[in-house]
Design an enzyme around this catalytic site. Structure first.
Site, PDB file in Angstrom:
ATOM      1  N   GLU A 161       5.301  -7.855   6.128  1.00  0.00           N
ATOM      2  CA  GLU A 161       6.113  -8.485   5.083  1.00  0.00           C
ATOM      3  C   GLU A 161       5.797  -7.805   3.763  1.00  0.00           C
ATOM      4  OE1 GLU A 161       5.817 -12.747   4.752  1.00  0.00           O
ATOM      5  OE2 GLU A 161       6.219 -12.702   2.600  1.00  0.00           O
ATOM      6  N   GLU A 218       8.345 -11.602  -6.829  1.00  0.00           N
ATOM      7  CA  GLU A 218       7.953 -12.978  -6.509  1.00  0.00           C
ATOM      8  C   GLU A 218       7.212 -13.587  -7.699  1.00  0.00           C
ATOM      9  OE1 GLU A 218       6.307 -15.320  -2.596  1.00  0.00           O
ATOM     10  OE2 GLU A 218       5.404 -13.392  -3.102  1.00  0.00           O
TER      11      GLU A 218
END
EC number: 3.2.1.6
Length: 667
Positions: free
Chosen positions: A144, A149
């Protein structure tokens, strides 16, 4: 070649060998655009996720139809893609979460260069957790990559990698961000390896600068991520030819002891905004956000998100584009151009005039495929369209090939080719004249004996014949002494007539002599032949074999059409006077067919209907003798050529007439 030219050539080769690897290895110009997601086509590459939030957030993910109708997504006037959240509805903390959107790419992608141009990202709002990230199909084994973010009042982007097992990164790599965690593997928990960017790279400060660009270069050795403010975007990116060697120092340079080629497999890209959840809710009290329950930061986050809808007006993404670049490929993704080839076959049956073939009617059969039959006869052929619903075929397991015509037989005149209209129905009508005669003595024919069939009709039982009667309830058909060819314009034992364009003024040439070859035909189910017996009185078989009117319908409006004439000659001299002919008026049968005609050497037709008309003006006359010694008959006004008509005047008929004259002279 001069020595100087040779030196220049060698020097050029050596120089290119030094420069080419450098360009191939280090120049970003090796990246070429493969896909661009933007504007009206942006959602063509995504699907909507509407399940429960995997991070346990206070959110309700909308499907596409609801997102469009409620204004959560739209394409702006400038062509950018807007994706926001519900900022109007006050919710219950105990009810469903706030409406938002999560989209996932339809495809998985491999190593390459990925660039996202953002005009706006979700602002620095308490309770929010926006992210632009990628993940493999099997987490965490396929890896991932969290490209963008942040949570709550975030103002600095955080880049995170997740892998399986243990994967330690080096903090010595050149990058502008700060590595706060170097272990990417799940063995150390779910934190992952983290690089925190500088302030202003996320949230409200990012938006105040009119956004910017994030670029990720993913290879089997490393992952590099750059951030460029709007005013600092490299020219190679704006020109569509990104050169990563000129991008400068990345925000994150992630490389370490583990093999990235093994830890990061094909990835799909995800863009979403959730609320609270494991991370944002867990650190809600540490972000300067209002805490309603100090003992429970997650519940404090939920309470705030549910009761303050207007705070989330700025929690939206506005995307100018996402572009995908890969090495060694062109602007468009590779595709295989398939060329469909079609072949059109025009089916038709070709039938040649074969004088020595007898056709037998078959009541109902099917044909597997059209066929072309050609015999060595000097006659022209005419094309007949394939029937739309074939109902004819050669019966039996075997078909006897048509023999070559005998030397004494001359070919019928050439029939003009039909106008093949590719599927047009062929309509053919034939007029058949029936003449009844009576003899006063029985006589044996050369190849058979006349016998009583019943109803005043007779039949010739051939002494040797290869034709077997079809086991059908149709009226008995007398066997011709001389087989007759199936020509265009003929009907075979009441079958569908073959169309013809031959005018009545052009009769067929006479057939001189008999063929010694046996008469081949389609094999039929065997039926016992009546025993051959001699009779003293009887009637000559009708001139034409036609279908029984009681068994077949009679079409109305039928009219005769032009056809060729059939005349059979005999080696016997014609009498000077004919026996009495008991025929007050010839019977005219008009056979009409509107179905397509299928023909072959062994002709078999579907059932056709006949219409009977009576004409008192057309009378049959006795045959007269010609100079050649052969007898001929006077043509009717509308001559026809049918298999039945070919049997009207034969050796058996002439023999009966001669016997009648002889007995009259003796009396």
């Amino acid at each position: 070649m001069s020595s100087s030219s040779f030196v220049w050539t060698v020097g050029s080769i050596a120089l290119s060998s030094l420069i080419t690897p450098t360009i191939a290895d280090g120049s970003g110009s090796r990246y070429q655009l493969t896909e661009a997601w933007q504007g009206e086509k942006f959602l063509d590459h995504f699907k909507f996720f509407s399940g429960s939030d995997p991070t346990n957030g206070f959110v309700t993910y909308a499907n596409q139809s609801y997102a469009e109708s409620s204004g959560l997504i739209e394409v702006t006037e400038s062509g950018s893609f807007y994706m926001g959240v519900d900022y109007k509805t006050k919710l219950s903390p105990n009810g469903p979460g706030r409406d938002s959107v999560r989209i996932e790419s339809k495809e998985y992608y491999d190593e390459g260069l990925y660039i996202i141009d953002l005009q706006h990202m979700p602002g620095s709002v308490c309770g929010t957790w926006p992210a632009f990230w990628s993940v493999g199909p099997n987490w965490p084994y396929d890896g991932e990559i969290d490209i963008i973010e942040g949570v709550n009042k975030h103002e600095a982007n955080e880049i995170v990698l997740h892998t399986s097992g243990s994967c330690s990164l080096s903090s010595e790599n050149d990058m502008s961000g700060t590595m706060t965690s170097s272990e990417c593997g799940e063995s150390s928990g779910t934190i992952g390896c983290v690089v925190k960017g500088q302030d202003g790279t996320s949230g409200a400060p990012f938006n105040e600068k009119n956004g910017g660009v994030y670029a990720m270069e993913w290879t089997s050795s490393f992952v590099k991520i750059w951030y460029f403010a709007r005013s600092e975007i490299p020219q190679s990116i704006t020109e569509g030819n990104p050169d990563t060697t000129a991008f400068g120092t990345p925000m994150a340079h992630l490389q370490g002891t583990c093999d990235f080629g093994e830890r990061f497999k094909s990835q799909k890209f995800i863009l979403d905004t959730t609320f609270c959840g494991d991370w944002a809710g867990g650190v809600f009290g540490d972000s300067g956000c209002p805490v309603s329950d100090p003992s429970n930061p997650i519940q404090s986050c939920v309470n705030y998100v549910a009761e303050n809808p207007a705070a989330f007006k700025e929690a939206y993404w506005e995307i100018n584009y996402i572009k995908l670049f890969q090495t060694g490929t062109g602007h468009s993704t590779a595709s295989v151009a398939s060329q469909a080839e079609t072949a059109t076959a025009v089916a038709s049956n070709t039938v040649d005039s074969i004088p020595s073939v007898t056709s037998t009617a078959i009541p109902e059969t099917t044909a597997p495929a059209p066929e072309t039959v050609s015999a060595e006869a000097p006659a022209t052929s005419s094309a007949v369209p394939e029937p739309a619903n074939p109902q004819t075929s050669v019966a039996g397991a075997e078909t006897t090939a048509a023999p070559a015509p005998s030397p004494e037989t001359t070919a019928a005149p050439a029939s003009p080719s039909l106008d093949d209209s590719d599927g047009a129905d062929a309509v053919s009508e034939t007029t058949i004249y029936v003449t009844e005669t009576t003899t006063i003595c029985g006589a044996s024919t050369q190849k058979g004996t006349i016998q009583t069939i019943g109803g005043g009709e007779t039949e010739v039982s051939p002494a040797s014949s290869t034709v077997e009667s079809a086991a059908t309830p149709a009226a008995p058909t007398p066997t011709s002494q001389k087989p007759v060819a199936s020509l265009p314009g003929t009907t075979v034992n009441g079958g569908t007539p073959v169309p013809t364009d031959v005018s009545p003024e052009t009769p067929a040439e006479e057939t001189a002599g008999e063929s010694g070859a046996p008469t081949p035909s389609a094999e039929q189910p065997e039926q016992p032949q009546p025993a051959a017996t001699s009779i003293e009185t009887g009637t000559v078989p009708p001139a034409v074999s036609n279908p029984a009117p009681t068994e077949q319908g009679t079409p109305e409006g039928a009219s005769p059409v032009d056809a060729t004439e059939s005349r059979h000659d005999s080696d016997e001299p014609a009498p000077t006077s004919a026996a009495p002919i008991r025929s007050p008026s010839p019977s005219s049968w008009t056979i009409s067919s509107s179905s397509r005609v299928a023909s072959s050497s062994s002709f078999a037709s579907t059932t056709s209907s006949a219409s009977r008309t009576t004409s008192a003006t057309k009378e049959a006359t006795a045959p007269t003798e010609t100079d050649s010694g052969a007898s001929t008959g006077t043509n009717p006004e509308s001559p026809v050529f049918t298999a039945g008509a070919s049997k009207s005047v034969g050796i058996s008929g002439l023999t009966g007439i001669v016997c009648g004259i002889a007995m009259a002279m003796l009396a």
